[in-house]
Design a protein around this motif. Sequence first.
Motif, mmCIF file in Angstrom:
data_model
loop_
_atom_site.group_PDB
_atom_site.id
_atom_site.type_symbol
_atom_site.label_atom_id
_atom_site.label_comp_id
_atom_site.label_asym_id
_atom_site.label_seq_id
_atom_site.Cartn_x
_atom_site.Cartn_y
_atom_site.Cartn_z
ATOM 1 N N LEU A 120 1.413 -1.306 -0.221
ATOM 2 C CA LEU A 120 -0.246 0.384 0.274
ATOM 3 C C LEU A 120 0.579 1.219 0.639
ATOM 4 C CD1 LEU A 120 -2.607 -1.189 2.812
ATOM 5 C CD2 LEU A 120 -2.766 -0.674 0.236
ATOM 6 N N SER A 121 1.942 1.332 0.612
ATOM 7 C CA SER A 121 2.834 2.256 1.159
ATOM 8 C C SER A 121 3.615 3.038 -0.291
ATOM 9 C CB SER A 121 3.863 1.934 1.970
ATOM 10 O OG SER A 121 4.754 1.334 1.311
ATOM 11 N N LEU A 122 3.304 2.110 -1.032
ATOM 12 C CA LEU A 122 4.087 2.018 -2.748
ATOM 13 C C LEU A 122 3.289 2.779 -3.767
ATOM 14 C CD1 LEU A 122 5.686 -1.633 -3.358
ATOM 15 C CD2 LEU A 122 7.419 0.828 -2.880
ATOM 16 N N ALA A 123 2.316 2.940 -3.101
ATOM 17 C CA ALA A 123 1.080 3.595 -4.381
ATOM 18 C C ALA A 123 1.700 4.756 -4.002
ATOM 19 C CB ALA A 123 -0.338 3.249 -3.954
ATOM 20 N N ARG A 124 0.819 5.832 -5.401
ATOM 21 C CA ARG A 124 1.306 7.194 -5.499
ATOM 22 C C ARG A 124 -0.342 8.375 -5.531
ATOM 23 N NH1 ARG A 124 5.332 7.657 -9.742
ATOM 24 N NH2 ARG A 124 4.334 6.299 -10.232
ATOM 25 N N GLY A 125 -0.889 7.160 -5.870
ATOM 26 C CA GLY A 125 -2.684 7.910 -6.393
ATOM 27 C C GLY A 125 -2.748 8.525 -5.164
ATOM 28 N N GLY A 126 -4.504 8.825 -5.804
ATOM 29 C CA GLY A 126 -5.437 9.373 -4.818
ATOM 30 C C GLY A 126 -6.105 8.517 -4.280
ATOM 31 N N TYR A 127 -6.350 7.724 -4.635
ATOM 32 C CA TYR A 127 -6.914 6.201 -4.369
ATOM 33 C C TYR A 127 -6.137 5.028 -4.387
ATOM 34 C CZ TYR A 127 -11.325 9.984 -5.062
ATOM 35 O OH TYR A 127 -11.527 10.720 -5.214
ATOM 36 N N GLU A 170 -4.734 9.143 1.713
ATOM 37 C CA GLU A 170 -5.120 10.161 2.466
ATOM 38 C C GLU A 170 -5.076 9.248 3.895
ATOM 39 O OE1 GLU A 170 -8.860 12.814 2.315
ATOM 40 O OE2 GLU A 170 -7.163 13.395 0.738
ATOM 41 N N THR A 171 -5.875 8.742 4.088
ATOM 42 C CA THR A 171 -6.989 8.021 4.983
ATOM 43 C C THR A 171 -5.886 7.362 5.228
ATOM 44 O OG1 THR A 171 -9.089 7.614 3.656
ATOM 45 C CG2 THR A 171 -8.326 5.689 5.403
ATOM 46 N N LEU A 172 -4.684 6.309 4.883
ATOM 47 C CA LEU A 172 -4.042 5.243 5.377
ATOM 48 C C LEU A 172 -2.444 6.249 6.324
ATOM 49 C CD1 LEU A 172 -3.729 2.624 2.216
ATOM 50 C CD2 LEU A 172 -4.733 2.580 4.251
ATOM 51 N N LYS A 173 -2.646 6.218 7.182
ATOM 52 C CA LYS A 173 -2.191 6.510 8.097
ATOM 53 C C LYS A 173 -0.580 5.613 8.308
ATOM 54 C CE LYS A 173 -4.021 10.674 8.793
ATOM 55 N NZ LYS A 173 -4.914 9.607 7.713
ATOM 56 N N PHE A 174 0.568 5.263 7.751
ATOM 57 C CA PHE A 174 1.762 4.222 7.719
ATOM 58 C C PHE A 174 1.769 3.452 9.463
ATOM 59 C CE2 PHE A 174 1.241 5.345 3.289
ATOM 60 C CZ PHE A 174 0.696 4.432 2.870
ATOM 61 N N ASP A 175 2.028 5.216 9.871
ATOM 62 C CA ASP A 175 2.653 4.841 11.192
ATOM 63 C C ASP A 175 2.175 4.590 12.246
ATOM 64 O OD1 ASP A 175 1.672 7.657 10.945
ATOM 65 O OD2 ASP A 175 2.934 8.238 12.103
ATOM 66 N N ASN A 211 -9.726 3.970 11.806
ATOM 67 C CA ASN A 211 -10.586 5.259 11.170
ATOM 68 C C ASN A 211 -12.557 5.067 11.567
ATOM 69 O OD1 ASN A 211 -9.028 6.574 8.576
ATOM 70 N ND2 ASN A 211 -8.379 4.688 8.704
ATOM 71 N N ASN A 212 -12.647 4.652 12.684
ATOM 72 C CA ASN A 212 -13.915 4.459 13.125
ATOM 73 C C ASN A 212 -15.065 4.065 12.626
ATOM 74 O OD1 ASN A 212 -15.630 6.117 15.249
ATOM 75 N ND2 ASN A 212 -16.874 7.468 13.966
ATOM 76 N N ASN A 213 -14.097 2.650 12.022
ATOM 77 C CA ASN A 213 -15.093 1.972 12.113
ATOM 78 C C ASN A 213 -15.803 1.893 10.429
ATOM 79 O OD1 ASN A 213 -14.762 -0.376 13.491
ATOM 80 N ND2 ASN A 213 -15.910 1.366 15.097
ATOM 81 N N SER A 214 -14.864 3.239 9.991
ATOM 82 C CA SER A 214 -16.464 3.578 8.849
ATOM 83 C C SER A 214 -15.621 2.372 8.169
ATOM 84 C CB SER A 214 -15.770 5.180 8.614
ATOM 85 O OG SER A 214 -16.044 5.102 7.443
ATOM 86 N N CYS A 215 -16.525 0.942 7.184
ATOM 87 C CA CYS A 215 -16.418 0.714 6.057
ATOM 88 C C CYS A 215 -17.486 0.390 5.066
ATOM 89 C CB CYS A 215 -16.167 -0.290 5.827
ATOM 90 S SG CYS A 215 -14.733 -1.843 4.851
ATOM 91 N N TYR A 216 -18.086 0.108 4.202
ATOM 92 C CA TYR A 216 -19.358 0.165 3.480
ATOM 93 C C TYR A 216 -18.829 -1.196 2.413
ATOM 94 C CZ TYR A 216 -22.853 0.520 0.204
ATOM 95 O OH TYR A 216 -24.627 0.273 -0.357
#
Length: 228
Positions: free
Chosen positions: A64-71, A134-139, A173-178
């Motif tokens: 995941l950390s290798l991806a550069r796009g916005g999504y 931006e959702t992924l806070k890798f640290d 992320n506050n259990n936010s998944c659909y």
Amino acid sequence: MTDGVLNKIKFFSGFDLEAIVFIDEHLPIPEKTVEYLRSVCNTIVIRKHTNEHSFNDYNYLSALSLARGGYICHMDQDTACFTSGKEYVTELINHLSNYKFVSYPSMWTPKPVHDESFGNRQWASTRFFLCKRETLKFDVLRQCIEEPEWAYQQFGDSPRRCNWLEHFLTLANNNSCYYPPIEIEKGLIFSWGSYQKGTLKRLNEHTYDQIKEWQQSHPIYYPVDISA
């Protein structure tokens, strides 16, 4: 492997796509396979398998950390996906206006399964999920993997603990998944309950109408598996 990668690339036809393949190598990979992957992908990482604790979770996080796009869309190797057109993918992406993660279509929508042991907990299945980068806070996510007790103290406990990255993604992320409903007219996303060699290669060559017809005799069962 090659048919699976091609299948995922075709799913995003019409989009500006960066394809990343992260391989957990159990057996030597034929050179022809590597050459093909190099020809269709932007990035290939091959890591020899070890018995390291949480090995798969670290692999997921690294990919995941290798991806550069916005999504970012992550899919497991045993997940297949087909669409009638790019509008279906756009629809999935648009759900991110209301949720942090969108996962595979589920018969238990908006949840992945009907399982009271998880309470109100949700998780983003690594079989398939979409999110904004931006959702992924890798640290933070790495610390969750290394120190699960810290994660529950920081973000709240779970009635049933599964100390895996896919659960920590949404815990942080506050259990936010659909999990959208299964809409076969628009697209199919599923994993293989059992797989016969050559099936995916044949399906990749089908039109979507042919795939829908094939699916009628290969129904989805728990949770999104199909037997070829």
